[in-house]
Design a protein around this motif. Structure first.
Motif, mmCIF file in Angstrom:
data_model
loop_
_atom_site.group_PDB
_atom_site.id
_atom_site.type_symbol
_atom_site.label_atom_id
_atom_site.label_comp_id
_atom_site.label_asym_id
_atom_site.label_seq_id
_atom_site.Cartn_x
_atom_site.Cartn_y
_atom_site.Cartn_z
ATOM 1 N N ASP A 1 0.832 -1.202 0.000
ATOM 2 C CA ASP A 1 0.000 0.000 0.000
ATOM 3 C C ASP A 1 0.869 1.255 0.000
ATOM 4 O OD1 ASP A 1 0.839 0.375 2.645
ATOM 5 O OD2 ASP A 1 -1.162 0.136 3.505
ATOM 6 N N GLU A 2 0.225 2.407 0.109
ATOM 7 C CA GLU A 2 0.938 3.684 0.047
ATOM 8 C C GLU A 2 1.900 3.886 1.216
ATOM 9 O OE1 GLU A 2 -3.127 4.436 1.949
ATOM 10 O OE2 GLU A 2 -2.352 3.254 0.279
ATOM 11 N N HIS A 3 1.778 3.069 2.260
ATOM 12 C CA HIS A 3 2.679 3.143 3.416
ATOM 13 C C HIS A 3 3.792 2.097 3.322
ATOM 14 C CE1 HIS A 3 -0.236 5.839 5.183
ATOM 15 N NE2 HIS A 3 -1.175 4.917 5.005
ATOM 16 N N GLY A 4 3.812 1.325 2.244
ATOM 17 C CA GLY A 4 4.835 0.305 2.045
ATOM 18 C C GLY A 4 4.555 -1.008 2.753
ATOM 19 N N ARG A 5 3.351 -1.164 3.306
ATOM 20 C CA ARG A 5 2.996 -2.394 4.022
ATOM 21 C C ARG A 5 2.526 -3.475 3.067
ATOM 22 N NH1 ARG A 5 -1.321 0.101 7.981
ATOM 23 N NH2 ARG A 5 -1.909 0.806 5.921
ATOM 24 N N GLU A 6 2.813 -4.727 3.449
ATOM 25 C CA GLU A 6 2.274 -5.865 2.710
ATOM 26 C C GLU A 6 0.776 -5.924 2.963
ATOM 27 O OE1 GLU A 6 3.591 -8.256 0.668
ATOM 28 O OE2 GLU A 6 5.492 -7.178 0.701
#
Length: 136
Positions: A20-25
């Motif tokens: 996602d936009e936060h870099g989370r899987e």
């Protein structure tokens, strides 16, 4: 296998992984067999729902008042993944910050005091424990 379990696994598509936009899987979890509707959850949130014993397909379920919410099954019990992800207790209501009930990422789910009578994670845990103890 029960009729409900057979129905929930018959046409299940696998979740789609993405960042996602936060870099989370995260995962796009299919809500229909045609691939038109998806719920979004972090991988950790999705795993929490699976670990709670809710292994059925996720799908949209109408609330009878014009809204739809993501649901799944744990055996014969109908559950809301959002309540499990948020750790909702009895007497707490799930609200969606951005108004999208398909976005099940933690920053979009808040709990408020309300009329909910159940705690889905507790119901699942109790059901799994009873099943393992042979009390079904």
């Amino acid at each position: 296998m029960s009729t409900t379990a057979a129905r929930s696994t018959r046409h299940r598509r696998p979740p789609i992984r993405f960042r996602d936009e936060h870099g989370r899987e995260c995962l796009k979890v299919p809500l229909d067999r045609f691939g038109r509707k998806y719920a979004t959850a972090t991988e950790r949130g999705y795993q929490a729902v699976q670990e709670a014993g809710a292994t059925g397909a996720w799908y949209l379920n109408s609330n009878g008042h014009g809204g739809s919410y993501v649901r799944t099954h744990a055996g014969e019990t109908l559950l809301m993944p959002a309540r499990i992800i948020a750790g909702a207790k009895a007497r707490s209501v799930v609200r969606y910050v951005n108004g999208d009930p398909l976005d099940l990422r933690p920053e979009n789910i808040i709990l408020q005091r309300g009329a909910a009578k159940r705690a889905d994670a507790v119901i699942v845990a109790d059901s799994v424990t009873a099943d393992q103890d042979g009390e079904w």
